[in-house]
Design a protein around this motif. Structure first.
Motif, short mmCIF file in Angstrom:
data_model
loop_
_atom_site.label_atom_id
_atom_site.label_comp_id
_atom_site.label_asym_id
_atom_site.label_seq_id
_atom_site.Cartn_x
_atom_site.Cartn_y
_atom_site.Cartn_z
N ARG A 64 -11.73 0.91 11.12
CA ARG A 64 -10.81 -0.24 11.13
C ARG A 64 -11.44 -1.42 10.40
N GLU A 65 -12.69 -1.67 10.69
CA GLU A 65 -13.37 -2.81 10.06
C GLU A 65 -13.52 -2.62 8.56
N GLU A 66 -13.57 -1.38 8.12
CA GLU A 66 -13.76 -1.10 6.69
C GLU A 66 -12.44 -0.79 5.97
N GLY A 67 -11.32 -0.95 6.67
CA GLY A 67 -10.02 -0.77 6.04
C GLY A 67 -9.63 0.67 5.79
N LEU A 68 -10.23 1.61 6.54
CA LEU A 68 -9.95 3.03 6.33
C LEU A 68 -9.09 3.64 7.44
N GLU A 69 -8.84 2.88 8.49
CA GLU A 69 -8.20 3.46 9.68
C GLU A 69 -6.83 4.06 9.37
N GLU A 70 -6.01 3.36 8.62
CA GLU A 70 -4.63 3.79 8.43
C GLU A 70 -4.50 5.04 7.57
N ARG A 71 -5.55 5.38 6.84
CA ARG A 71 -5.48 6.60 6.03
C ARG A 71 -6.28 7.75 6.63
N THR A 72 -6.75 7.57 7.87
CA THR A 72 -7.65 8.55 8.48
C THR A 72 -7.02 9.21 9.72
N MET A 73 -7.22 10.52 9.81
CA MET A 73 -6.90 11.28 11.02
C MET A 73 -8.22 11.75 11.62
N PHE A 74 -8.41 11.47 12.90
CA PHE A 74 -9.63 11.88 13.60
C PHE A 74 -9.34 13.10 14.47
N TYR A 75 -10.28 14.02 14.48
CA TYR A 75 -10.23 15.18 15.37
C TYR A 75 -11.42 15.09 16.30
N ALA A 76 -11.18 14.88 17.58
CA ALA A 76 -12.24 14.77 18.58
C ALA A 76 -12.23 16.02 19.43
N THR A 77 -13.30 16.82 19.36
CA THR A 77 -13.30 18.11 20.04
C THR A 77 -14.50 18.25 20.98
N ASP A 78 -14.27 19.04 22.02
CA ASP A 78 -15.33 19.35 22.98
C ASP A 78 -14.87 20.57 23.77
N ILE A 79 -15.80 21.24 24.43
CA ILE A 79 -15.40 22.38 25.26
C ILE A 79 -15.12 21.96 26.70
N ASN A 80 -15.46 20.72 27.02
CA ASN A 80 -15.32 20.23 28.39
C ASN A 80 -14.02 19.44 28.52
N ALA A 81 -13.04 20.02 29.24
CA ALA A 81 -11.73 19.39 29.36
C ALA A 81 -11.82 18.04 30.08
N ASP A 82 -12.71 17.93 31.05
CA ASP A 82 -12.86 16.66 31.77
C ASP A 82 -13.39 15.58 30.85
N ALA A 83 -14.34 15.94 29.99
CA ALA A 83 -14.87 14.98 29.02
C ALA A 83 -13.77 14.53 28.06
N LEU A 84 -12.94 15.46 27.61
CA LEU A 84 -11.84 15.11 26.70
C LEU A 84 -10.86 14.15 27.37
N ARG A 85 -10.58 14.36 28.66
CA ARG A 85 -9.69 13.44 29.38
C ARG A 85 -10.29 12.04 29.43
N LYS A 86 -11.59 11.97 29.67
CA LYS A 86 -12.26 10.66 29.70
C LYS A 86 -12.22 10.00 28.33
N ALA A 87 -12.41 10.81 27.29
CA ALA A 87 -12.36 10.28 25.93
C ALA A 87 -10.99 9.70 25.62
N GLU A 88 -9.96 10.41 26.05
CA GLU A 88 -8.59 9.96 25.77
C GLU A 88 -8.26 8.69 26.55
N MET A 89 -8.87 8.51 27.71
CA MET A 89 -8.64 7.29 28.49
C MET A 89 -9.37 6.10 27.88
N GLY A 90 -10.58 6.31 27.36
CA GLY A 90 -11.33 5.22 26.74
C GLY A 90 -11.76 4.14 27.71
N VAL A 91 -12.15 4.52 28.92
CA VAL A 91 -12.58 3.56 29.94
C VAL A 91 -14.06 3.78 30.25
#
Length: 278
Positions: free
Chosen positions: A125-152
């Motif tokens: 975002r700070e470098e002006g690339l956010e709007e043209r970027t798709m991020f893929y965040a992966t892990d094998i731990n479903a609980d960790a992914l839920r925490k990542a999606e919450m961002g708390v």
């Protein structure tokens, strides 16, 4: 006698890993033995088991036990802008290359509870690339992914995160990106609006997207060399020509069978670039 006990423990440990694979399809069989044994010993003791065999019985027969065990088997230790020099190098050396692409895909492999993802989202975002970027965040731990999606995250961690962001060359205040309350910091949901969170195993799964940047830090250190080779092969196949790969401070491509297909882009920060080729 102690050696015989240790050998029996190792046999039980390997049978436990085999059982986990056969029933749940999580494959930890080629993780570094010393590391996986240390984590499973902690789990065994925590669950009050006398042996790995007893732990295996619980994992196979008690509902929810595997989900709990994943918390021990997958390392969930991270922080925003961890190793700030890595992110500063991306900001100063990699971003100018990425700006030449009309669209970007970035894979955060082993994203844990999301700190690395939010670091990239803020930097882009700070470098002006956010709007043209798709991020893929992966892990094998479903609980960790839920925490990542919450961002708390715990508010007490923000002091360290803020300093890391500053040292990484941050162009704003980190507090611009989260709201604080009740002892927690909640990151703005707009930071993940262009993120796909997905279960993915570097051990058993295949490439799922063509990307310009792969960041996988402090994951390979828990793999055997053969498994490291498999994971790096996935990254190679995912990356476009001249795409970038970022590893952890203690990780390297030096002994990888795929080393010749990359150049060292920023040695100290463990940033590599896939060779162009035809």
């Amino acid at each position: 006698m102690p050696n015989a006990i240790a050998r029996t423990e190792d046999i039980e440990l390997r049978l436990l890993l085999e059982a986990i694979f056969l029933k749940y399809h999580y494959d930890f069989r080629n993780y570094a033995l010393a590391s996986i044994k240390r984590r499973l010993t902690q789990a065994r003791d925590q669950f009050g088991c006398r042996s790995f065999s007893q732990l295996q019985d619980m994992v196979l027969n008690e509902s929810g036990m595997m989900d709990e065990l994943l918390g021990y088997l997958t390392v969930q230790v991270s922080e925003l802008f961890r190793d700030p020099a890595y992110f500063r190098a991306i900001r100063e050396k990699v971003v100018p290359h990425l700006k030449t692409y009309p669209s970007l895909k970035v894979w955060i492999a082993g994203c844990s509870s999301g700190e690395e993802l939010y670091s990239f989202a803020i930097l882009f975002r700070e470098e002006g690339l956010e709007e043209r970027t798709m991020f893929y965040a992966t892990d094998i731990n479903a609980d960790a992914l839920r925490k990542a999606e919450m961002g708390v995250y715990a508010l007490e961690r923000m002091k360290l995160f803020t300093e890391n962001h500053r040292l990484s060359g941050g162009k704003s205040s980190l507090s611009d990106y989260y709201t604080a309350g009740y002892g927690a910091a909640t990151f703005d949901k707009s930071l993940r609006k262009r993120t796909v969170f997905s279960d993915h195993s570097l051990v058993t799964d295949a490439v799922f997207a063509e990307t310009q940047f792969v960041s996988c830090r402090n994951v390979l250190i828990y793999f055997t060399r053969d498994l490291q080779g498999r994971a790096i092969g996935l990254f190679k196949d995912s990356l476009t020509r001249n795409g970038f790969l970022g590893l952890g401070a203690k990780e390297t491509l030096r002994f990888s069978p795929h080393a010749d297909e990359f150049t060292e882009f920023s040695r100290d920060e463990r940033l590599y670039q896939k060779r162009g080729g035809i």
